[in-house]
Every structure is written in structure tokens, then in C-alpha cells.
Write a protein that holds these residues in place. Structure first.
Motif, mmCIF file in Angstrom:
data_model
loop_
_atom_site.group_PDB
_atom_site.id
_atom_site.type_symbol
_atom_site.label_atom_id
_atom_site.label_comp_id
_atom_site.label_asym_id
_atom_site.label_seq_id
_atom_site.Cartn_x
_atom_site.Cartn_y
_atom_site.Cartn_z
ATOM 1 N N LEU A 191 62.714 26.000 17.824
ATOM 2 C CA LEU A 191 62.533 25.016 16.770
ATOM 3 C C LEU A 191 63.881 24.367 16.461
ATOM 4 N N GLY A 192 63.897 23.059 16.282
ATOM 5 C CA GLY A 192 65.113 22.390 15.865
ATOM 6 C C GLY A 192 65.282 21.056 16.547
ATOM 7 N N SER A 336 58.797 25.399 29.001
ATOM 8 C CA SER A 336 60.235 25.240 28.864
ATOM 9 C C SER A 336 60.539 24.547 27.544
ATOM 10 N N ASN A 337 61.727 24.792 27.005
ATOM 11 C CA ASN A 337 62.163 24.057 25.822
ATOM 12 C C ASN A 337 62.616 22.668 26.239
ATOM 13 N N VAL A 338 62.154 21.648 25.511
ATOM 14 C CA VAL A 338 62.478 20.260 25.844
ATOM 15 C C VAL A 338 62.585 19.440 24.567
ATOM 16 N N VAL A 355 62.818 15.973 18.649
ATOM 17 C CA VAL A 355 63.010 17.371 18.270
ATOM 18 C C VAL A 355 62.932 18.236 19.517
ATOM 19 N N GLU A 356 63.420 19.470 19.391
ATOM 20 C CA GLU A 356 63.408 20.389 20.527
ATOM 21 C C GLU A 356 62.491 21.562 20.230
ATOM 22 N N SER A 357 61.523 21.760 21.106
ATOM 23 C CA SER A 357 60.592 22.884 21.009
ATOM 24 C C SER A 357 60.103 23.184 22.422
ATOM 25 N N GLU A 367 53.056 18.676 27.552
ATOM 26 C CA GLU A 367 52.287 18.913 26.325
ATOM 27 C C GLU A 367 53.084 19.807 25.374
ATOM 28 N N PRO A 368 53.557 19.259 24.240
ATOM 29 C CA PRO A 368 54.325 20.084 23.305
ATOM 30 C C PRO A 368 53.501 21.249 22.767
#
Length: 445
Positions: A191-192, A336-338, A355-357, A367-368
Motif C-alpha cells: 500500500l502506498g 507483482s507490486n506496480v 498509487v502502488e499496490s 488487474e489491481p
């Protein structure tokens, strides 16, 4: 010098993809050199050898592309030196200077028009291409691609979260008494925003590893813990190594650990928190003159590889890009985090901000994953940066130069300055970036 060679090595190691790689650079001889180096990597391939060629123009490189990878240096290291040196005269030390703070701000002013130009070229020549941005400041520049081409299928790729996953693998291996696990066995919920990322869940083979990580962080809260990069020399370790004390302290302050490296995390907080005493917190303010020396060494090694004096090494890097591409091309899904526009994957952060998630890569796209919400007041700190980044992007894209100083002044690193100092620093940095900021924007600043 960096990501292109890493991608070449990963493609040579991979056995899933048959790649036709077109390389484009404003410095045409650099693209030709990399094509020759790519051919040497391809000769070592474990699968279908990739084919490399240098394109004469950006449209030629993009026409019909399935995947686009963007890795550029906005300006030169000499420009980055001014991003670092001028704020230092006002008491602002920057450990990296490429994401936030005064250095990240002016780097963004240089780079947003560049990424917008690339985004429009993708719209015109490869509108359905899957596009990966590797360039910092990642949040703002990934947003620039979407601003230029709203239908683009783009993501920002960053390896910083790998650091905490490696720490957890080390903890698990120490418990097992064997090198059984790597970072690829560790799953985290991210998260962030880029370089200001956190994790609130950590698992390995179904086991909740957060209690073990908390105990590890508490045990090293004063002394810190470092892990050397394989093959790194002493000078690289001096300027890029950390003891994770910032991440451990953020865990104490906010209840969840920072996931990026300390050199990046520190820059999102006020100067007094960490940057005022980097030695106390176990990291360095990386000087640009080191980056310049390192570039010269990499250029020499690249030439040795090009002419055959040095053979490419067949090994898999820690990067996730080839795994992401393989999944997008119809391989097994990959998580993966993207960095993507916020469509609700992180509650409490501005809608539409980058944002990064985590996200799932598969044949249908990216797909987030719903990540949840950061704890307060951490969410407020992250949201403040995300709003500033979005406003900076809008100001540059719409030519509203008059809005830029107030945004610059509102950064946590700059807020402690007296207004006259902040204005003087801004004006000096603007003058130092002469020729790299659009004239219409510069006149309104």
C-alpha cells in the motif's frame, strides 16, 4: 547502462518468450551499441534467442509493438547534481533526489514533457501496446503517460519492495537453518505510492510472517540490519547500502513497516525526521559525482561486452519485468507490486492518483488487487504527497506555471524554510534547469 542490460540478461535466461527488441535512444550510437550487446546476450540464450535492432526514430521503434519499456534519464547527471547541490546550500540534504523534495520536483518538471511526448507517440503508433515505465519520479511520470494517452495500458515498475521480501526470506532461512527461500517465495500486501510504500500482510507458504518480522525489526531497532548486494563494491555499499533503521522506525511509529529502501523513505518526511542526521539512521546522501564515476565504469564494461572482451552472464535478476511480460503474453498469471491509477485499490488515497499496490498480470491485462487502507495518520501523509504529485502533473500538462511554486513550497522537505529562502531556492533551481523546461511554463513560474 542499467535496465536495458538487465532486461537483456533476463530475456536470455527466460525460456517462455521469443522477443524482437527494437531499441531507440536520442543518442543513436547508444542504441546501436546496446543492440550489439543484446546480440551477445542472445547468443547465450536458454530459450529462443531475442533479436535486437536499433530504430532510427521513435515511430519506427513503436509501430506495431506489443510491449513498450521506457527507461530514460531526464536531462543529465550534471542536471541532477544541481537538483542536489542547490538545496544543500539551504540545509536540505537529499539521499536520492529523484522522487520528491526539491530534486524530485525539478526532475519531474524536466521529465513530464518527455513522457508526455512518448505517450502521444504510443497513442499514434502502438495504441494497444502494454507499456512499462521504469523512470523516476515514477508516480508523476506514469501519470504523464495516462494524461497524454488516457486509453494507454501502462504501469510503473519498481523493485524497491523486493528489499523487505528479501529480509523476510532471510528470517525464514535462518529459522530453517538452510537457504531454502528467496524473495520470490514471500508474498506481501503493498500500500502506498512509489518509494513511500508499506506492507500490512506478509506470508510465506501460507504462514503469517508479520510476527516474525516485527520481532526481527524490534531486535535490530537500534543497531540496524544490512544485507549487501551480490557483487557490490565498497563504494557502492557506502552510498547505496542502508541498515533499515528508517523502515524499522516507521513500523514503530505507524504500526506497519516501510517496504521501500531507507534512502527513499526518508525523503517523504520532514528534514528533521531522518535526513538531518543520515549517519544516525544508517544511510548516506548519495553524491552525484559518484553516479558520474559509476556511469563511466559502466560505459567501459559495456564496451568490453560489446567487443567480446567480457562474456554476458546467464543469470536471472531480481527484477519482475520479464515475468510480467510473460503473463501478459498469455503465460501463467503473475502477481507483482506496480504503480497504476487509483481506482479504489487503496482506500483513502485520491482517486486517479498513481498509487502502488499489488496487481495480477494475465493475458487480459493488469488487474489491481484491493489492498485496503493505510492506518491513520500514515494515510494522511501518503495522501498529501499523492495530491501534490497529481497537482504538479496537471500544472505542467496545462501550462499553469504560476501554480508550481506553491506546490514546491508545500513539500515536507521545503516547509521548514523561511518563505524568502524557499523562493530563492526555487528561482535558482529554475534558472539551473534552463533549456529543459518548456518556455511557456517557465515564463509563468
Amino acid at each position: 547502462m542499467n535496465w536495458a542490460h538487465t532486461l537483456m540478461a533476463d530475456l536470455a535466461y527466460d525460456t517462455r518468450l521469443a522477443a524482437d527488441v527494437r531499441l531507440y535512444d536520442l543518442d543513436a550510437p547508444a542504441a546501436t551499441r546496446n543492440a550489439e550487446i543484446g546480440a551477445r546476450h542472445a547468443a547465450t540464450s536458454r530459450g529462443v534467442p531475442a533479436r535486437y535492432s536499433a530504430a532510427a526514430s521513435l515511430p519506427e521503434a513503436l509501430e506495431g509493438a506489443d510491449v513498450v519499456v521506457i527507461s530514460i534519464l531526464p536531462g543529465a547527471f550534471e542536471d541532477m547534481a544541481k537538483d542536489i547541490d542547490i538545496p544543500a546550500e539551504y540545509g536540505i540534504g537529499q539521499s536520492v533526489g529523484d522522487s520528491v523534495g526539491p530534486g524530485g520536483f525539478f526532475r519531474a518538471l524536466r521529465a513530464i514533457p518527455m513522457l508526455a511526448e512518448i505517450g502521444r507517440a504510443i497513442r499514434d503508433h502502438a495504441p494497444r501496446a502494454l507499456t512499462c515505465n521504469l523512470t523516476n519520479p515514477m508516480s508523476v511520470l506514469t501519470g504523464a503517460l495516462y494524461a497524454a494517452h488516457p486509453e494507454i495500458r501502462a504501469w510503473g515498475e519498481c523493485h524497491e519492495v523486493t528489499k523487505i521480501r528479501k529480509q523476510v526470506a532471510w528470517i525464514a532461512n535462518r529459522e530453517a537453518g538452510d537457504d531454502r527461500y528467496s524473495h520470490r517465495d514471500v508474498a506481501v500486501n503493498v500500500l502506498g505510492i512509489n518509494h513511500f510504500t508499506f506492507v500490512d500482510r506478509i506470508t510465506l507458504e501460507g504462514r503469517d510472517m508479520m510476527p516474525a518480522y516485527r520481532a526481527f525489526a524490534e531486535a535490530h531497532a537500534e543497531s540496524g540490519w544490512s544485507q549487501s548486494e551480490p557483487g557490490a563494491d565498497a563504494e557502492h555499499e557506502r552510498y547505496f547500502g542502508t541498515r533499515n533503521l528508517v523502515a524499522f522506525d516507521l513500523l514503530r511509529r505507524f504500526g506497519i513497516p516501510g517496504a521501500a529502501g531507507d534512502r527513499h523513505l526518508a525523503e517523504f518526511l520532514p528534514m528533521a525526521d531522518y535526513l538531518a542526521d543520515p549517519d544516525r539512521w544508517g544511510f548516506s546522501l548519495t553524491p552525484v559525482d559518484y553516479r558520474i564515476r559509476d556511469r563511466a565504469a559502466k560505459q567501459a564494461r559495456a564496451e568490453e561486452m560489446r567487443v567480446g572482451d567480457v562474456a554476458p552472464k546467464i543469470r536471472r535478476s531480481d527484477e519482475a519485468l520479464v515475468d510480467q511480460i510473460a503473463a501478459l503474453m498469455g503465460g501463467a498469471p503473475f502477481v507483482s507490486n506496480v504503480n497504476l491509477p487509483n481506482r479504489g485499490q487503496i482506500a483513502g488515497l485520491p482517486e486517479g492518483a498513481i498509487v502502488e499496490s499489488n496487481a495480477v498480470f494475465h493475458g487480459g491485462g493488469i488487474e489491481p488487487v484491493l489492498a485496503g487502507r493505510l492506518p491513520e495518520p500514515l494515510s494522511a501523509l501518503v495522501s498529501d504527497h499523492a495530491q501534490r504529485q497529481s497537482a504538479l502533473l496537471r500544472a505542467v500538462m496545462t501550462g499553469r506555471g504560476e501554480a508550481l511554486y506553491d506546490l514546491f513550497r508545500s513539500d515536507p522537505q521545503v516547509r521548514a524554510l523561511q518563505p524568502g529562502q524557499a523562493r530563492a531556492m526555487f528561482d535558482r533551481m529554475r534558472a539551473a534547469t534552463e533549456g529543459l523546461i518548456p518556455e511557456a511554463l517557465k515564463e509563468a513560474m
